[in-house]
Scaffold this motif. Structure first.
Motif, PDB file in Angstrom:
ATOM      1  N   LEU A   1      -6.415  -6.014 -12.775  1.00 28.57           N
ATOM      2  CA  LEU A   1      -5.738  -5.702 -11.524  1.00 28.57           C
ATOM      3  C   LEU A   1      -6.732  -5.627 -10.370  1.00 28.57           C
ATOM      4  CD1 LEU A   1      -3.178  -4.969  -9.952  1.00 28.57           C
ATOM      5  CD2 LEU A   1      -3.552  -2.577 -10.619  1.00 28.57           C
ATOM      6  N   LEU A   2      -7.863  -5.000 -10.595  1.00 25.41           N
ATOM      7  CA  LEU A   2      -8.896  -4.903  -9.566  1.00 25.41           C
ATOM      8  C   LEU A   2      -9.368  -6.295  -9.156  1.00 25.41           C
ATOM      9  CD1 LEU A   2     -10.736  -3.122  -7.823  1.00 25.41           C
ATOM     10  CD2 LEU A   2     -12.331  -3.052  -9.748  1.00 25.41           C
ATOM     11  N   GLY A   3      -9.589  -7.177 -10.127  1.00 21.96           N
ATOM     12  CA  GLY A   3     -10.002  -8.548  -9.825  1.00 21.96           C
ATOM     13  C   GLY A   3      -8.950  -9.281  -9.005  1.00 21.96           C
ATOM     14  N   PHE A   4      -7.688  -9.078  -9.359  1.00 24.59           N
ATOM     15  CA  PHE A   4      -6.591  -9.697  -8.620  1.00 24.59           C
ATOM     16  C   PHE A   4      -6.534  -9.161  -7.192  1.00 24.59           C
ATOM     17  CE2 PHE A   4      -2.247 -10.203  -7.197  1.00 24.59           C
ATOM     18  CZ  PHE A   4      -1.965 -11.510  -7.573  1.00 24.59           C
ATOM     19  N   GLN A   5      -6.731  -7.861  -7.030  1.00 23.90           N
ATOM     20  CA  GLN A   5      -6.694  -7.243  -5.705  1.00 23.90           C
ATOM     21  C   GLN A   5      -7.848  -7.738  -4.830  1.00 23.90           C
ATOM     22  OE1 GLN A   5      -6.624  -3.161  -7.007  1.00 23.90           O
ATOM     23  NE2 GLN A   5      -4.399  -3.008  -6.784  1.00 23.90           N
ATOM     24  N   VAL A   6      -9.015  -7.902  -5.407  1.00 28.51           N
ATOM     25  CA  VAL A   6     -10.161  -8.437  -4.661  1.00 28.51           C
ATOM     26  C   VAL A   6      -9.840  -9.862  -4.212  1.00 28.51           C
ATOM     27  CG1 VAL A   6     -12.570  -9.222  -4.903  1.00 28.51           C
ATOM     28  CG2 VAL A   6     -11.905  -6.969  -5.746  1.00 28.51           C
ATOM     29  N   GLU A   7      -9.255 -10.641  -5.106  1.00 31.51           N
ATOM     30  CA  GLU A   7      -8.858 -12.014  -4.783  1.00 31.51           C
ATOM     31  C   GLU A   7      -7.841 -12.028  -3.634  1.00 31.51           C
ATOM     32  OE1 GLU A   7      -5.885 -15.042  -6.974  1.00 31.51           O
ATOM     33  OE2 GLU A   7      -7.586 -14.403  -8.204  1.00 31.51           O
ATOM     34  N   CYS A   8      -6.867 -11.134  -3.684  1.00 26.42           N
ATOM     35  CA  CYS A   8      -5.856 -11.055  -2.619  1.00 26.42           C
ATOM     36  C   CYS A   8      -6.484 -10.676  -1.285  1.00 26.42           C
ATOM     37  CB  CYS A   8      -4.767 -10.043  -2.974  1.00 26.42           C
ATOM     38  SG  CYS A   8      -3.618 -10.626  -4.212  1.00 26.42           S
ATOM     39  N   GLU A   9      -7.383  -9.712  -1.313  1.00 28.62           N
ATOM     40  CA  GLU A   9      -8.017  -9.282  -0.067  1.00 28.62           C
ATOM     41  C   GLU A   9      -8.804 -10.415   0.581  1.00 28.62           C
ATOM     42  OE1 GLU A   9     -10.212  -5.623  -0.273  1.00 28.62           O
ATOM     43  OE2 GLU A   9      -8.367  -4.450  -0.455  1.00 28.62           O
TER      44      GLU A   9
ATOM     45  N   ARG B   1      -7.146  -9.305   4.221  1.00 26.21           N
ATOM     46  CA  ARG B   1      -6.718  -7.913   4.384  1.00 26.21           C
ATOM     47  C   ARG B   1      -7.639  -7.019   3.567  1.00 26.21           C
ATOM     48  NH1 ARG B   1      -0.983  -7.426   5.921  1.00 26.21           N
ATOM     49  NH2 ARG B   1      -1.096  -5.390   4.964  1.00 26.21           N
ATOM     50  N   SER B   2      -7.590  -5.732   3.855  1.00 23.73           N
ATOM     51  CA  SER B   2      -8.443  -4.813   3.100  1.00 23.73           C
ATOM     52  C   SER B   2      -7.659  -3.605   2.607  1.00 23.73           C
ATOM     53  CB  SER B   2      -9.616  -4.351   3.965  1.00 23.73           C
ATOM     54  OG  SER B   2      -9.118  -3.664   5.092  1.00 23.73           O
ATOM     55  N   ASP B   3      -6.404  -3.822   2.234  1.00 22.76           N
ATOM     56  CA  ASP B   3      -5.591  -2.682   1.805  1.00 22.76           C
ATOM     57  C   ASP B   3      -4.994  -2.842   0.410  1.00 22.76           C
ATOM     58  OD1 ASP B   3      -3.921  -4.723   2.643  1.00 22.76           O
ATOM     59  OD2 ASP B   3      -2.484  -3.405   3.614  1.00 22.76           O
ATOM     60  N   PHE B   4      -5.585  -3.688  -0.428  1.00 22.58           N
ATOM     61  CA  PHE B   4      -5.070  -3.871  -1.780  1.00 22.58           C
ATOM     62  C   PHE B   4      -5.835  -3.069  -2.824  1.00 22.58           C
ATOM     63  CE2 PHE B   4      -3.238  -7.676   0.151  1.00 22.58           C
ATOM     64  CZ  PHE B   4      -1.950  -7.609  -0.345  1.00 22.58           C
ATOM     65  N   ILE B   5      -7.149  -3.025  -2.697  1.00 21.54           N
ATOM     66  CA  ILE B   5      -7.972  -2.343  -3.699  1.00 21.54           C
ATOM     67  C   ILE B   5      -7.607  -0.859  -3.728  1.00 21.54           C
ATOM     68  CG2 ILE B   5     -10.340  -1.656  -4.290  1.00 21.54           C
ATOM     69  CD1 ILE B   5     -11.238  -4.388  -3.335  1.00 21.54           C
ATOM     70  N   ASP B   6      -7.591  -0.299  -4.918  1.00 19.41           N
ATOM     71  CA  ASP B   6      -7.245   1.103  -5.167  1.00 19.41           C
ATOM     72  C   ASP B   6      -5.761   1.396  -4.990  1.00 19.41           C
ATOM     73  OD1 ASP B   6      -9.782   1.879  -5.927  1.00 19.41           O
ATOM     74  OD2 ASP B   6     -10.385   2.397  -3.885  1.00 19.41           O
ATOM     75  N   THR B   7      -4.911   0.376  -5.104  1.00 16.37           N
ATOM     76  CA  THR B   7      -3.477   0.618  -5.118  1.00 16.37           C
ATOM     77  C   THR B   7      -2.960   0.321  -6.526  1.00 16.37           C
ATOM     78  OG1 THR B   7      -2.943  -1.631  -4.393  1.00 16.37           O
ATOM     79  CG2 THR B   7      -3.180   0.026  -2.673  1.00 16.37           C
ATOM     80  N   SER B   8      -1.833   0.910  -6.833  1.00  6.67           N
ATOM     81  CA  SER B   8      -1.246   0.700  -8.153  1.00  6.67           C
ATOM     82  C   SER B   8      -0.658  -0.698  -8.260  1.00  6.67           C
ATOM     83  CB  SER B   8      -0.136   1.728  -8.385  1.00  6.67           C
ATOM     84  OG  SER B   8       0.935   1.473  -7.487  1.00  6.67           O
ATOM     85  N   LEU B   9      -0.272  -1.079  -9.455  1.00  7.83           N
ATOM     86  CA  LEU B   9       0.387  -2.368  -9.678  1.00  7.83           C
ATOM     87  C   LEU B   9       1.675  -2.440  -8.864  1.00  7.83           C
ATOM     88  CD1 LEU B   9       0.707  -5.075 -11.176  1.00  7.83           C
ATOM     89  CD2 LEU B   9       1.766  -3.795 -13.053  1.00  7.83           C
ATOM     90  N   SER B  10       2.453  -1.371  -8.875  1.00  7.98           N
ATOM     91  CA  SER B  10       3.713  -1.341  -8.125  1.00  7.98           C
ATOM     92  C   SER B  10       3.470  -1.498  -6.627  1.00  7.98           C
ATOM     93  CB  SER B  10       4.460  -0.029  -8.382  1.00  7.98           C
ATOM     94  OG  SER B  10       4.829   0.067  -9.733  1.00  7.98           O
ATOM     95  N   GLU B  11       2.485  -0.802  -6.106  1.00  4.75           N
ATOM     96  CA  GLU B  11       2.173  -0.903  -4.682  1.00  4.75           C
ATOM     97  C   GLU B  11       1.685  -2.296  -4.315  1.00  4.75           C
ATOM     98  OE1 GLU B  11      -0.144   1.966  -1.861  1.00  4.75           O
ATOM     99  OE2 GLU B  11       0.127   2.940  -3.812  1.00  4.75           O
ATOM    100  N   THR B  12       0.904  -2.896  -5.196  1.00  5.03           N
ATOM    101  CA  THR B  12       0.403  -4.246  -4.952  1.00  5.03           C
ATOM    102  C   THR B  12       1.563  -5.236  -4.907  1.00  5.03           C
ATOM    103  OG1 THR B  12      -1.688  -3.698  -6.049  1.00  5.03           O
ATOM    104  CG2 THR B  12      -1.181  -6.029  -5.788  1.00  5.03           C
TER     105      THR B  12
END
Length: 146
Positions: A33-41, A46-57
């Motif tokens: 999930l962290l890797g996916f969030q880094v990829e999304c950011e 954007r810089s608001d994906f890391i440290d969010t839950s799967l549901s929030e993402t």
């Protein structure tokens, strides 16, 4: 990142016993999930994906219209249909994306019994009364103080 390296290191120390299977799997999932969030950011600027839950993402990506990424998360993390529908409905209603909500509701039969339950769809705690059509749903949500 430092946290990702720490999780990778932790995975190496989990024994292969049955007792350690759950923490190892949870750590592996969090790392994915962290890797996916880094990829999304980086891809979305954007810089608001890391440290969010799967549901929030999933909710954030739904609001941004990133359906391919949402579908990938749903399949990679085996998100159940009921949970996925609830997250999508809530995100689209919060963003007041009524046309997208209507399109989504017509994609396939909903696993939720929406017409038989009250739905909490916003952080303000607004409650939607049961409704049989999306038009009623939209009117109820949009009403001030609802």
């Amino acid at each position: 990142s430092k946290r990702a390296r720490g999780m990778e290191l932790a995975l190496q120390f989990y024994p292969t016993s049955k007792e350690a299977h759950f923490p190892a799997k949870a750590t592996d999932d969090q790392l994915k999930l962290l890797g996916f969030q880094v990829e999304c950011e980086s891809a979305l600027g954007r810089s608001d994906f890391i440290d969010t839950s799967l549901s929030e993402t999933i909710s954030k990506l739904t609001k941004l219209g990133e359906q391919r990424r949402v579908a990938r998360l749903k399949s990679d993390f085996k998100v159940p249909d009921k949970r996925f529908w609830w997250l999508t409905i809530r995100a689209l209603a919060e963003a007041r994306m009524w046309d997208a909500l209507e399109r989504f509701s017509r994609e396939k039969k909903s696993p939720l019994a929406m017409s038989h339950s009250l739905m909490r769809v916003s952080n303000r705690g607004s409650i939607l009364k049961p409704s049989s059509t999306l038009l009623e749903y939209r009117i109820l949500f949009a009403r001030p103080g609802a």
